[in-house]
Design a protein around this motif. Structure first.
Motif, PDB file in Angstrom:
ATOM      1  N   LEU A 101       0.826  -1.203   0.000  1.00 14.62           N
ATOM      2  CA  LEU A 101       0.000   0.000   0.000  1.00 14.62           C
ATOM      3  C   LEU A 101       0.865   1.260   0.000  1.00 14.62           C
ATOM      4  O   LEU A 101       0.593   2.217  -0.737  1.00 14.62           O
ATOM      5  CB  LEU A 101      -0.933  -0.008   1.210  1.00 14.62           C
ATOM      6  N   LEU A 102       1.922   1.264   0.797  1.00 12.65           N
ATOM      7  CA  LEU A 102       2.847   2.391   0.785  1.00 12.65           C
ATOM      8  C   LEU A 102       3.502   2.556  -0.585  1.00 12.65           C
ATOM      9  O   LEU A 102       3.658   3.674  -1.073  1.00 12.65           O
ATOM     10  CB  LEU A 102       3.922   2.221   1.859  1.00 12.65           C
ATOM     11  N   LEU A 103       3.875   1.442  -1.195  1.00  7.95           N
ATOM     12  CA  LEU A 103       4.474   1.508  -2.527  1.00  7.95           C
ATOM     13  C   LEU A 103       3.473   2.030  -3.548  1.00  7.95           C
ATOM     14  O   LEU A 103       3.817   2.849  -4.401  1.00  7.95           O
ATOM     15  CB  LEU A 103       4.983   0.125  -2.958  1.00  7.95           C
ATOM     16  N   LEU A 104       2.230   1.593  -3.448  1.00  7.39           N
ATOM     17  CA  LEU A 104       1.197   2.054  -4.376  1.00  7.39           C
ATOM     18  C   LEU A 104       0.970   3.555  -4.262  1.00  7.39           C
ATOM     19  O   LEU A 104       0.839   4.248  -5.261  1.00  7.39           O
ATOM     20  CB  LEU A 104      -0.111   1.299  -4.111  1.00  7.39           C
ATOM     21  N   VAL A 105       0.948   4.061  -3.052  1.00  2.00           N
ATOM     22  CA  VAL A 105       0.686   5.486  -2.845  1.00  2.00           C
ATOM     23  C   VAL A 105       1.893   6.342  -3.220  1.00  2.00           C
ATOM     24  O   VAL A 105       1.751   7.395  -3.836  1.00  2.00           O
ATOM     25  CB  VAL A 105       0.266   5.740  -1.382  1.00  2.00           C
ATOM     26  N   TRP A 106       3.084   5.878  -2.858  1.00  2.41           N
ATOM     27  CA  TRP A 106       4.277   6.716  -3.019  1.00  2.41           C
ATOM     28  C   TRP A 106       5.210   6.248  -4.132  1.00  2.41           C
ATOM     29  O   TRP A 106       6.364   6.668  -4.194  1.00  2.41           O
ATOM     30  CB  TRP A 106       5.047   6.754  -1.690  1.00  2.41           C
ATOM     31  N   TRP A 107       4.764   5.377  -5.057  1.00  2.00           N
ATOM     32  CA  TRP A 107       5.672   4.826  -6.062  1.00  2.00           C
ATOM     33  C   TRP A 107       6.377   5.874  -6.912  1.00  2.00           C
ATOM     34  O   TRP A 107       7.529   5.671  -7.278  1.00  2.00           O
ATOM     35  CB  TRP A 107       4.976   3.786  -6.939  1.00  2.00           C
ATOM     36  N   PRO A 108       5.764   7.003  -7.260  1.00  4.49           N
ATOM     37  CA  PRO A 108       6.542   7.960  -8.063  1.00  4.49           C
ATOM     38  C   PRO A 108       7.775   8.481  -7.321  1.00  4.49           C
ATOM     39  O   PRO A 108       8.826   8.682  -7.928  1.00  4.49           O
ATOM     40  CB  PRO A 108       5.558   9.090  -8.347  1.00  4.49           C
ATOM     41  N   LEU A 109       7.637   8.661  -6.017  1.00  3.50           N
ATOM     42  CA  LEU A 109       8.790   9.135  -5.246  1.00  3.50           C
ATOM     43  C   LEU A 109       9.776   8.002  -4.971  1.00  3.50           C
ATOM     44  O   LEU A 109      10.988   8.205  -5.048  1.00  3.50           O
ATOM     45  CB  LEU A 109       8.318   9.748  -3.926  1.00  3.50           C
TER      46      LEU A 109
END
Length: 161
Positions: A101-109
């Motif tokens: 979930l963290l990767l999904l939300v913050w993947w561009p960064l």
């Protein structure tokens, strides 16, 4: 009232809440599609296809592998079929879900896909991958600690459900 419940299958309050959620969804959809309608529709269809064709099989296989890892051989030598630890697989599922979930939300960064991020915020863009990996390691470490405490408290290995 009971005739309504028999016919509808739930209370009138349930029907009211469902209709209100449909109205809110319709309002949000109209507001969202007011801008780039074709782009939003392509994004929704693409997201559905990517989820159904790529992600669902991937995390289904991963979950099956995790459940297989959480099996153990029976001690009594009875039927010979492995006994599964039902709840112990959740000690892998929960941190993996939160990390995903963290990767999904913050993947561009995390994947450094945002140009000029440092100029806009003053924060360096190259630290997010390391921080995400540390958070993921921490989530799995806390989960492993919880499993060990549960095993120790029970005095033996994790009980199957």
């Amino acid at each position: 009232m009971s005739a309504f419940r028999d016919r509808y299958g739930a209370s009138p309050l349930h029907l009211l809440l469902v209709l209100a959620s449909f109205a809110l969804t319709l309002y949000a959809g109209v507001r969202l599609l007011r801008g780039d309608t074709v782009g939003v529709l392509i994004w929704f269809v693409g997201a559905a296809l990517i989820h159904d064709l790529l992600l669902l099989p991937a995390y289904s296989v991963t979950d099956r592998a995790a459940r297989r890892l959480c099996r153990r051989a029976p001690k009594d030598g009875g039927s010979g079929a492995p006994v599964r630890h039902g709840p112990s697989v959740n000690y892998l599922r929960v941190p993996a879900f939160l990390s995903g979930l963290l990767l999904l939300v913050w993947w561009p960064l995390i994947l450094r896909q945002v140009p000029h991020y440092t100029a806009a915020t003053g924060l360096p863009a190259d630290v997010f991958l390391g921080r995400w990996l540390l958070i993921t390691a921490g989530l799995f470490a806390v989960s492993a600690l919880c499993l060990l405490l549960r095993m120790r408290r029970s005095g033996r290995s994790v009980q199957p459900e």
